[in-house]
Write a protein that holds these residues in place. Structure first.
Motif, PDB file in Angstrom:
ATOM      1  N   ALA A   1       0.826  -1.166   0.244  1.00  0.00           N
ATOM      2  CA  ALA A   1      -0.040   0.140   0.029  1.00  0.00           C
ATOM      3  C   ALA A   1       0.850   1.288   0.183  1.00  0.00           C
ATOM      4  N   LEU A   2       2.123   1.113   0.266  1.00  0.00           N
ATOM      5  CA  LEU A   2       3.024   2.301   0.175  1.00  0.00           C
ATOM      6  C   LEU A   2       3.156   2.951  -1.101  1.00  0.00           C
ATOM      7  N   PRO A   3       3.098   4.151  -1.222  1.00  0.00           N
ATOM      8  CA  PRO A   3       3.175   4.937  -2.460  1.00  0.00           C
ATOM      9  C   PRO A   3       4.564   4.673  -2.875  1.00  0.00           C
ATOM     10  N   ARG A   4       4.886   4.210  -4.112  1.00  0.00           N
ATOM     11  CA  ARG A   4       6.402   3.813  -4.437  1.00  0.00           C
ATOM     12  C   ARG A   4       7.262   5.216  -4.507  1.00  0.00           C
ATOM     13  N   VAL A   5       6.527   6.283  -5.099  1.00  0.00           N
ATOM     14  CA  VAL A   5       7.312   7.655  -5.277  1.00  0.00           C
ATOM     15  C   VAL A   5       7.793   7.940  -3.900  1.00  0.00           C
ATOM     16  N   VAL A   6       7.297   7.572  -3.057  1.00  0.00           N
ATOM     17  CA  VAL A   6       7.703   7.975  -1.624  1.00  0.00           C
ATOM     18  C   VAL A   6       9.030   7.460  -1.274  1.00  0.00           C
ATOM     19  N   LEU A   7       9.178   6.207  -1.965  1.00  0.00           N
ATOM     20  CA  LEU A   7      10.434   5.128  -1.504  1.00  0.00           C
ATOM     21  C   LEU A   7      11.583   5.725  -2.509  1.00  0.00           C
ATOM     22  N   ALA A   8      11.265   6.240  -3.570  1.00  0.00           N
ATOM     23  CA  ALA A   8      12.519   6.842  -4.447  1.00  0.00           C
ATOM     24  C   ALA A   8      13.371   7.662  -3.657  1.00  0.00           C
ATOM     25  N   PRO A   9      13.018   8.693  -2.771  1.00  0.00           N
ATOM     26  CA  PRO A   9      14.324   9.383  -2.204  1.00  0.00           C
ATOM     27  C   PRO A   9      15.069   8.511  -1.107  1.00  0.00           C
ATOM     28  N   ILE A  10      14.248   7.567  -0.424  1.00  0.00           N
ATOM     29  CA  ILE A  10      14.740   6.721   0.614  1.00  0.00           C
ATOM     30  C   ILE A  10      15.995   5.859  -0.245  1.00  0.00           C
ATOM     31  N   PHE A  11      15.553   5.064  -1.265  1.00  0.00           N
ATOM     32  CA  PHE A  11      16.346   4.379  -2.195  1.00  0.00           C
ATOM     33  C   PHE A  11      17.610   5.117  -2.657  1.00  0.00           C
ATOM     34  N   ALA A  12      17.286   6.546  -3.075  1.00  0.00           N
ATOM     35  CA  ALA A  12      18.568   7.235  -3.432  1.00  0.00           C
ATOM     36  C   ALA A  12      19.299   7.485  -2.315  1.00  0.00           C
ATOM     37  N   LEU A  13      18.936   7.801  -1.096  1.00  0.00           N
ATOM     38  CA  LEU A  13      19.615   7.919   0.066  1.00  0.00           C
ATOM     39  C   LEU A  13      20.623   6.739   0.614  1.00  0.00           C
ATOM     40  N   TRP A  14      19.791   5.461   0.334  1.00  0.00           N
ATOM     41  CA  TRP A  14      20.438   4.296   0.696  1.00  0.00           C
ATOM     42  C   TRP A  14      21.529   3.852  -0.093  1.00  0.00           C
ATOM     43  N   LEU A  15      21.321   3.996  -1.543  1.00  0.00           N
ATOM     44  CA  LEU A  15      21.858   3.306  -2.599  1.00  0.00           C
ATOM     45  C   LEU A  15      22.602   4.285  -3.500  1.00  0.00           C
ATOM     46  N   GLY A  16      22.363   5.492  -3.372  1.00  0.00           N
ATOM     47  CA  GLY A  16      23.204   6.682  -4.104  1.00  0.00           C
ATOM     48  C   GLY A  16      22.041   6.776  -5.273  1.00  0.00           C
ATOM     49  N   LEU A  17      22.940   7.665  -6.228  1.00  0.00           N
ATOM     50  CA  LEU A  17      22.139   7.955  -7.475  1.00  0.00           C
ATOM     51  C   LEU A  17      22.484   7.424  -8.648  1.00  0.00           C
ATOM     52  N   GLY A  18      23.098   6.113  -8.403  1.00  0.00           N
ATOM     53  CA  GLY A  18      23.504   5.258  -9.507  1.00  0.00           C
ATOM     54  C   GLY A  18      22.337   4.578  -9.852  1.00  0.00           C
ATOM     55  N   ILE A  19      22.531   3.245 -10.811  1.00  0.00           N
ATOM     56  CA  ILE A  19      21.566   2.864 -11.125  1.00  0.00           C
ATOM     57  C   ILE A  19      20.608   1.829 -10.073  1.00  0.00           C
ATOM     58  N   TRP A  20      21.425   1.427  -8.862  1.00  0.00           N
ATOM     59  CA  TRP A  20      20.706   0.411  -8.183  1.00  0.00           C
ATOM     60  C   TRP A  20      19.657   1.172  -7.297  1.00  0.00           C
ATOM     61  N   SER A  21      19.459   2.468  -7.134  1.00  0.00           N
ATOM     62  CA  SER A  21      18.334   3.131  -6.590  1.00  0.00           C
ATOM     63  C   SER A  21      17.048   3.026  -7.401  1.00  0.00           C
ATOM     64  N   LYS A  22      17.584   3.072  -8.817  1.00  0.00           N
ATOM     65  CA  LYS A  22      16.301   2.974  -9.636  1.00  0.00           C
ATOM     66  C   LYS A  22      15.760   1.495  -9.835  1.00  0.00           C
ATOM     67  N   VAL A  23      16.701   0.669  -9.746  1.00  0.00           N
ATOM     68  CA  VAL A  23      16.302  -0.986  -9.990  1.00  0.00           C
ATOM     69  C   VAL A  23      15.817  -0.965  -8.723  1.00  0.00           C
ATOM     70  N   ALA A  24      15.975  -0.710  -7.542  1.00  0.00           N
ATOM     71  CA  ALA A  24      15.297  -0.964  -6.389  1.00  0.00           C
ATOM     72  C   ALA A  24      13.748  -0.428  -6.316  1.00  0.00           C
ATOM     73  N   LEU A  25      13.595   0.696  -6.746  1.00  0.00           N
ATOM     74  CA  LEU A  25      12.224   1.240  -6.894  1.00  0.00           C
ATOM     75  C   LEU A  25      11.484   0.379  -8.054  1.00  0.00           C
ATOM     76  N   GLY A  26      12.285  -0.082  -9.180  1.00  0.00           N
ATOM     77  CA  GLY A  26      11.352  -1.051 -10.173  1.00  0.00           C
ATOM     78  C   GLY A  26      11.196  -2.088  -9.541  1.00  0.00           C
ATOM     79  N   VAL A  27      11.819  -2.805  -8.815  1.00  0.00           N
ATOM     80  CA  VAL A  27      11.581  -3.989  -8.443  1.00  0.00           C
ATOM     81  C   VAL A  27      10.429  -4.119  -7.268  1.00  0.00           C
ATOM     82  N   THR A  28      10.077  -2.859  -6.323  1.00  0.00           N
ATOM     83  CA  THR A  28       9.008  -2.757  -5.502  1.00  0.00           C
ATOM     84  C   THR A  28       7.601  -2.822  -6.452  1.00  0.00           C
ATOM     85  N   LEU A  29       7.724  -2.432  -7.442  1.00  0.00           N
ATOM     86  CA  LEU A  29       6.761  -2.018  -8.687  1.00  0.00           C
ATOM     87  C   LEU A  29       6.389  -3.416  -9.069  1.00  0.00           C
TER      88      LEU A  29
END
Length: 262
Positions: free
Chosen positions: A107-135
């Motif tokens: 139920a969590l809005p995925r857009v909310v997770l994007a900044p968190i993944f960027a903070l955890w994984l940086g601005l490289g590809i893995w923060s984007k991959v993590a967001l895609g995986v949750t979807l």
């Protein structure tokens, strides 16, 4: 309906939409242009922008990065969804214990997770991959879970009566039942994998199609925004075509549905 006829009708729909867009954005109707070019651009400018990107080679780097992020998100999310979906379906107690947590995370809005993944994984590809995986994960998970749960009790009882082991039941009963559900979810997941990658790029990246769209938007380049969207659409269609080829290969036993593709 034959496949060539179906394809011709699909192309006709696209042509009609593009022609209408061109007419309404360039020719006044009752003294007024219904689709002002400043807000809607026009197909000619959009096509020119796409040609310019490919002719200069500027888009290949961005396309390659988005492709890598989307494929990684699609593969990781799909595999996770299949494995966990099978596990939950075969372990009712585990499914019951984790059910509220799965629903809560889904139920969590995925857009909310994007900044968190960027903070955890940086601005490289893995923060984007993590967001895609949750979807992707939850789409595949719920379909596989339902596919295994929908196995016919009669087929299961007959298999057990014939002496089939749990491994054989998994291979010849549960897996075929889940495949149709799984591929149905994979067609949807393709688009969501790309969405996850592009949204992540849009919110924070130095490359990728999302970055191109964000840069075009920043300078009010509407043609560039639409060009990026069209490239993304073609991109998704190509990946979905690959999924469809794999589906036909693995589901040769399934009778052809009467969906107009005959």
């Amino acid at each position: 309906m034959s496949r060539p006829t179906l394809f011709a009708l699909q192309v006709l729909v696209a042509v009609v939409c593009i022609v209408l867009w061109q007419v309404l954005s360039t020719i006044p109707v009752f003294g007024k242009i219904l689709l002002p070019p400043f807000f809607f651009s026009n197909p000619f400018d959009v096509f020119s922008q796409i040609v310019k990107w490919f002719a200069s080679g500027a888009i290949w780097k961005h396309l390659g990065i988005t492709l890598a992020e989307s494929i990684l998100a699609f593969v990781i999310g799909s595999l996770g969804g299949v494995l966990v979906g099978f596990w939950f379906a075969r372990q009712p107690l585990v499914a019951a214990v984790f059910d509220p947590y799965v629903k809560m995370v889904n139920a969590l809005p995925r857009v909310v997770l994007a900044p968190i993944f960027a903070l955890w994984l940086g601005l490289g590809i893995w923060s984007k991959v993590a967001l895609g995986v949750t979807l992707v994960f939850f789409i595949v998970f719920f379909n596989v879970y339902q596919g295994v749960k929908e196995v016919s009790r009669t087929v299961l009882d007959n298999g057990r009566m014939l002496g089939m082991s749990e491994r054989q039941l998994m291979q010849h009963v549960y897996w075929p039942s889940a495949l149709s559900w799984m591929f149905s979810s994979l067609h949807t997941s393709v688009g969501f994998a790309v969405v996850g990658a592009v949204v992540g790029e849009y919110l924070g990246s130095a490359a990728g199609l999302g970055y191109l769209i964000q840069q075009a938007e920043g300078v009010f380049d509407v043609a560039g925004v639409f060009a990026g969207m069209f490239v993304l659409s073609a991109f998704v269609i190509l990946i979905d075509f690959g999924v469809r080829l794999v589906e036909r290969r693995l589901l040769v036993w399934r009778p052809m549905a009467s969906d107009g593709r005959g």
